[in-house]
Motif scaffolding. Structure first.
Motif, short mmCIF file in Angstrom:
data_model
loop_
_atom_site.label_atom_id
_atom_site.label_comp_id
_atom_site.label_asym_id
_atom_site.label_seq_id
_atom_site.Cartn_x
_atom_site.Cartn_y
_atom_site.Cartn_z
N GLY A 82 37.77 36.42 36.03
CA GLY A 82 37.42 37.51 36.93
C GLY A 82 38.37 37.61 38.09
O GLY A 82 39.28 36.78 38.27
N ASP A 83 38.19 38.64 38.92
CA ASP A 83 39.04 38.85 40.09
C ASP A 83 38.84 37.74 41.11
O ASP A 83 37.77 37.12 41.18
CB ASP A 83 38.73 40.20 40.73
N VAL A 84 39.85 37.52 41.94
CA VAL A 84 39.86 36.35 42.81
C VAL A 84 38.67 36.31 43.76
O VAL A 84 38.05 35.25 43.95
CB VAL A 84 41.20 36.27 43.59
N LEU A 85 38.29 37.43 44.37
CA LEU A 85 37.22 37.40 45.35
C LEU A 85 35.83 37.45 44.72
O LEU A 85 34.82 37.38 45.44
CB LEU A 85 37.39 38.55 46.35
N ASP A 86 35.79 37.51 43.39
CA ASP A 86 34.52 37.41 42.68
C ASP A 86 34.26 36.00 42.19
O ASP A 86 33.21 35.72 41.61
CB ASP A 86 34.50 38.37 41.48
N CYS A 87 35.20 35.10 42.43
CA CYS A 87 35.06 33.71 41.97
C CYS A 87 33.97 33.00 42.75
O CYS A 87 33.87 33.13 43.98
CB CYS A 87 36.40 33.00 42.15
N SER A 88 33.15 32.23 42.05
CA SER A 88 32.12 31.44 42.73
C SER A 88 32.77 30.29 43.48
O SER A 88 33.87 29.83 43.15
CB SER A 88 31.12 30.89 41.72
N GLU A 89 32.08 29.81 44.49
CA GLU A 89 32.61 28.69 45.28
C GLU A 89 32.77 27.44 44.42
O GLU A 89 33.76 26.71 44.55
CB GLU A 89 31.70 28.40 46.47
N ASN A 90 31.81 27.20 43.54
CA ASN A 90 31.91 26.01 42.68
C ASN A 90 33.14 26.07 41.78
O ASN A 90 33.84 25.07 41.61
CB ASN A 90 30.64 25.87 41.83
N SER A 91 33.39 27.23 41.19
CA SER A 91 34.56 27.37 40.31
C SER A 91 35.85 27.26 41.11
O SER A 91 36.82 26.64 40.68
CB SER A 91 34.52 28.71 39.57
N ASP A 95 44.40 39.82 36.50
CA ASP A 95 43.06 40.22 36.95
C ASP A 95 41.99 39.24 36.49
O ASP A 95 41.08 38.89 37.25
CB ASP A 95 42.72 41.62 36.42
N LEU A 96 42.08 38.78 35.24
CA LEU A 96 41.05 37.90 34.69
C LEU A 96 41.15 36.47 35.20
O LEU A 96 40.24 35.68 35.03
CB LEU A 96 41.12 37.90 33.16
N LEU A 97 42.28 36.15 35.82
CA LEU A 97 42.54 34.77 36.24
C LEU A 97 42.83 34.71 37.74
O LEU A 97 43.81 34.09 38.17
CB LEU A 97 43.73 34.20 35.45
N GLY A 98 41.97 35.32 38.54
CA GLY A 98 42.25 35.45 39.96
C GLY A 98 42.43 34.13 40.68
O GLY A 98 43.49 33.86 41.25
N ALA A 99 41.41 33.28 40.67
CA ALA A 99 41.49 32.01 41.39
C ALA A 99 42.51 31.07 40.75
O ALA A 99 43.25 30.37 41.44
CB ALA A 99 40.11 31.35 41.43
N TYR A 100 42.55 31.06 39.44
CA TYR A 100 43.54 30.26 38.71
C TYR A 100 44.95 30.65 39.15
O TYR A 100 45.82 29.79 39.39
CB TYR A 100 43.36 30.47 37.21
N SER A 101 45.20 31.96 39.26
CA SER A 101 46.52 32.43 39.67
C SER A 101 46.90 31.89 41.04
O SER A 101 48.04 31.44 41.25
CB SER A 101 46.54 33.96 39.70
N VAL A 102 45.95 31.91 41.99
CA VAL A 102 46.24 31.41 43.33
C VAL A 102 46.54 29.92 43.30
O VAL A 102 47.44 29.44 44.00
CB VAL A 102 45.06 31.71 44.28
N SER A 103 45.82 29.18 42.48
CA SER A 103 46.08 27.74 42.37
C SER A 103 47.48 27.47 41.85
O SER A 103 48.15 26.52 42.27
CB SER A 103 45.03 27.06 41.48
#
Length: 256
Positions: free
Chosen positions: A102-111, A155-163
């Motif tokens: 999902g998009d980066v700002l939709d990522c849960s805190e745990n994930s 788009d599908l890898l929002g938080a992963y992309s930032v990492s």
């Protein structure tokens, strides 16, 4: 892949994390084909045993350990094993997770926490803990595996992309610190490689066609497209390269 004629890594000892499948396995295989003794690892014992069996059947010098890179005791075992067999010359930090799409700002805190714990913090700690052994090597190498998504987020890898963007910065900073010790630090950013891990991006024909439309070479990458570059950076041929983030993505756009 046919046998590798080059033996640029003869006598070297390498640790490769998350190396029982996909890109990690291909890297371990290639380093061993070029003469290195390789310690592979994965979170699951069965996966480790199967990968060791496969690579040893090819006549390669490989050992395997269970390692969850977020666990300090598991990381310690990797380096203790390396010390037992003669030291450490090459660290390849490949482990990564993406528990949520999902998009980066939709990522849960745990994930978010899990992604950064494994993808960034564990890479940092592996490098930090490897340094004492790498300083004893004549030519220490640290190679992080990032992603094209670190340059151009999916788009599908929002938080992963930032990492994965964070690894680009870690590479630059660590390279400056370790250059006086003749330890090079570089990063490979693969494009979309055909593995289980990339299935979220290539899960159906329409999704794959969309991805291919962004790749000038018009094909998905294969794990061995990455492993050769890692072997190059690990060898004397890559001795004058440090602090670099090398994109291997079939021509996909890559600009921060």
């Amino acid at each position: 892949m046919s046998s590798i004629a080059l033996k640029r890594l003869y006598g070297k000892i390498a640790v490769v994390t998350a190396s029982t499948d996909g890109i990690g396995l291909a890297i371990a295989q290639r380093l061993a084909q070029e003469g290195a003794k390789v310690i592979i690892s994965s979170r699951k014992e069965n996966n480790v045993q199967e990968a060791v069996k496969k690579l040893c059947s090819e006549g390669l010098d490989v050992k395997g350990l269970v390692c969850h890179v977020s666990k300090a005791a598991d990381r310690q075992k990797l380096f203790e094993e390396a010390h037992k067999i003669g030291g450490l010359d090459i660290l390849v930090s490949n482990a990564a997770v993406n528990p949520e799409v999902g998009d980066v700002l939709d990522c849960s805190e745990n994930s978010w926490d899990k992604i950064f714990e494994v993808n960034v913090k564990s890479s940092f700690l592996l490098a930090k803990e490897a340094v004492p052994l790498l300083r004893q090597s004549k030519a220490g190498r640290i190679i992080f595996i990032s992603s094209i998504a670190g340059f151009q987020p999916f788009d599908l890898l929002g938080a992963y992309s930032v990492s994965k963007t964070a690894l680009l910065g870690l590479t630059k900073a660590a390279a400056l610190q370790l250059a006086p010790d003749d330890i090079t630090v570089n990063c490979i950013a693969p494009g979309v490689i055909k593995t289980k891990f990339s299935s979220a991006l290539t899960s159906n024909e329409d999704a794959e066609l969309e991805i291919l439309s962004r790749i000038p070479l018009n094909r998905l990458g294969k794990p061995h497209d990455i492993s050769g570059a890692v072997a190059f950076l690990a060898s004397d041929d890559g001795a004058y390269i440090t602090g670099e983030n090398i994109v291997i993505a079939g021509g996909m756009a890559s600009r921060l």
